[in-house]
Design a protein around this motif. Structure first.
Motif, PDB file in Angstrom:
ATOM      1  N   MET A   9       0.834  -1.202   0.000  1.00 49.35           N
ATOM      2  CA  MET A   9       0.000   0.000   0.000  1.00 49.35           C
ATOM      3  C   MET A   9       0.866   1.248   0.000  1.00 49.35           C
ATOM      4  O   MET A   9       1.882   1.297   0.692  1.00 49.35           O
ATOM      5  N   ALA A  10       0.459   2.254  -0.761  1.00 50.06           N
ATOM      6  CA  ALA A  10       1.071   3.577  -0.675  1.00 50.06           C
ATOM      7  C   ALA A  10       0.338   4.288   0.451  1.00 50.06           C
ATOM      8  O   ALA A  10      -0.865   4.559   0.343  1.00 50.06           O
ATOM      9  N   ALA A  31       8.386   9.524  -5.502  1.00 52.52           N
ATOM     10  CA  ALA A  31       9.587   9.462  -4.675  1.00 52.52           C
ATOM     11  C   ALA A  31       9.301   9.733  -3.211  1.00 52.52           C
ATOM     12  O   ALA A  31       9.940   9.167  -2.325  1.00 52.52           O
ATOM     13  N   ALA A  32       8.314  10.570  -2.907  1.00 53.05           N
ATOM     14  CA  ALA A  32       8.001  10.911  -1.515  1.00 53.05           C
ATOM     15  C   ALA A  32       7.048   9.922  -0.861  1.00 53.05           C
ATOM     16  O   ALA A  32       6.822   9.987   0.355  1.00 53.05           O
ATOM     17  N   ASP A  33       6.490   8.984  -1.630  1.00 54.38           N
ATOM     18  CA  ASP A  33       5.539   8.018  -1.070  1.00 54.38           C
ATOM     19  C   ASP A  33       6.231   7.003  -0.172  1.00 54.38           C
ATOM     20  O   ASP A  33       7.386   6.622  -0.390  1.00 54.38           O
ATOM     21  N   VAL A  48      10.374   4.446   2.347  1.00 53.56           N
ATOM     22  CA  VAL A  48      10.156   5.546   1.415  1.00 53.56           C
ATOM     23  C   VAL A  48      10.704   5.137   0.053  1.00 53.56           C
ATOM     24  O   VAL A  48      11.797   4.569  -0.041  1.00 53.56           O
ATOM     25  N   VAL A  49       9.960   5.437  -1.001  1.00 54.86           N
ATOM     26  CA  VAL A  49      10.353   5.037  -2.356  1.00 54.86           C
ATOM     27  C   VAL A  49      11.669   5.695  -2.762  1.00 54.86           C
ATOM     28  O   VAL A  49      12.576   5.029  -3.262  1.00 54.86           O
ATOM     29  N   GLY A  50      11.784   7.007  -2.573  1.00 55.18           N
ATOM     30  CA  GLY A  50      13.002   7.704  -2.978  1.00 55.18           C
ATOM     31  C   GLY A  50      13.215   7.602  -4.479  1.00 55.18           C
ATOM     32  O   GLY A  50      12.262   7.683  -5.253  1.00 55.18           O
TER      33      GLY A  50
END
Length: 69
Positions: A9-10, A31-33, A48-50
């Motif tokens: 899940m995001a 990227a911030a998710d 964090v995706v980054g």
């Protein structure tokens, strides 16, 4: 070895998917998710995706679930 059925899940959105039979998944995320990986009997893992386009995780068994066995 992948874990089929892991929920990805995001956080803070309604976007989510389940891992396929090989433990693979695909989700739209920025990227911030922050992605949350969860499965019954395992500790939820968040990251964090980054700037990553591939995120592999190892879920740890939940200690409370082990005590019940």
């Amino acid at each position: 070895m992948g874990l089929p059925g892991v929920s990805v899940m995001a956080k803070g959105t309604h976007r989510g998917v389940a891992a396929d039979v090989n433990g693979r998944y695909q989700i739209e995320a920025g990227a911030a998710d922050t992605l949350a990986f969860s499965f019954i009997g395992y500790v939820t893992y968040e990251t964090v995706v980054g700037n990553r386009s591939v995120i592999d995780v190892d879920l740890e068994p939940s200690a409370s679930q082990l005590d019940e066995l």
